[in-house]
Enzyme design. Structure first.
Site, PDB file in Angstrom:
ATOM      1  N   GLY A  49       0.795  -1.219   0.000  1.00 52.22           N
ATOM      2  CA  GLY A  49       0.000   0.000   0.000  1.00 52.22           C
ATOM      3  C   GLY A  49       0.826   1.266   0.000  1.00 52.22           C
ATOM      4  N   CYS A  50       2.130   1.126  -0.117  1.00 51.59           N
ATOM      5  CA  CYS A  50       3.022   2.283  -0.186  1.00 51.59           C
ATOM      6  C   CYS A  50       3.505   2.441  -1.621  1.00 51.59           C
ATOM      7  CB  CYS A  50       4.235   2.105   0.732  1.00 51.59           C
ATOM      8  SG  CYS A  50       3.825   2.069   2.479  1.00 51.59           S
ATOM      9  N   ALA A  51       3.465   3.650  -2.144  1.00 45.50           N
ATOM     10  CA  ALA A  51       3.982   3.892  -3.488  1.00 45.50           C
ATOM     11  C   ALA A  51       5.497   3.711  -3.502  1.00 45.50           C
ATOM     12  CB  ALA A  51       3.604   5.292  -3.960  1.00 45.50           C
TER      13      ALA A  51
END
Length: 135
Positions: A49-51
């Site tokens: 969920g982290c770019a």
């Protein structure tokens, strides 16, 4: 001033006049984060969920969780350092994701971070919460 606690960060954020100074502090906190051994940077420790790429590993010692983490983005690494200030060294039952979110929100970050970074921050807190409840 030496930054050694989340309260120190809160005081510095309050004293700064603009967000450029706050971003510089975040970047410095990331630089000061203890290095994460390369062997721990695995798919299992990657925060979804982290770019940016973020890795988070927890180990329990004498009933307390200790975290090591890293990111490939300077500001995100600073955000990781902030979150760890609120979770590292605590007993699993003492780690409260709602409290961490509230303390982070108190810094005004959500109004100044990109939506990707805001989502990544939420993912980091959720991962710490999951690790705490699994311990």
């Amino acid at each position: 001033m030496t930054i050694s606690s989340f309260e120190d960060v809160e005081a510095e954020f309050e004293a700064f006049d603009d967000w450029d100074d706050r971003y510089r502090l975040l970047i410095q906190l990331g630089r000061d984060l203890a290095p994460m051994p390369e062997a721990l940077k695995t798919e299992a420790t990657k925060v979804r969920g982290c770019a940016s790429q973020v890795w988070l590993h927890a180990r329990e010692d004498n009933g307390r969780l200790h975290f090591v983490a890293d990111s490939d983005a300077a500001i995100v690494k600073g955000l990781v350092a902030l979150v760890l200030m609120l979770a590292d060294g605590r007993a699993p039952a003492e780690i409260d994701a709602d409290e961490i979110r509230a303390r982070m929100d108190g810094l005004g970050l959500s109004r100044h971070l990109s939506s990707n970074r805001t989502q990544g921050l939420a993912s980091m807190v959720a991962r710490i919460d999951t690790l705490a409840h699994a311990a």
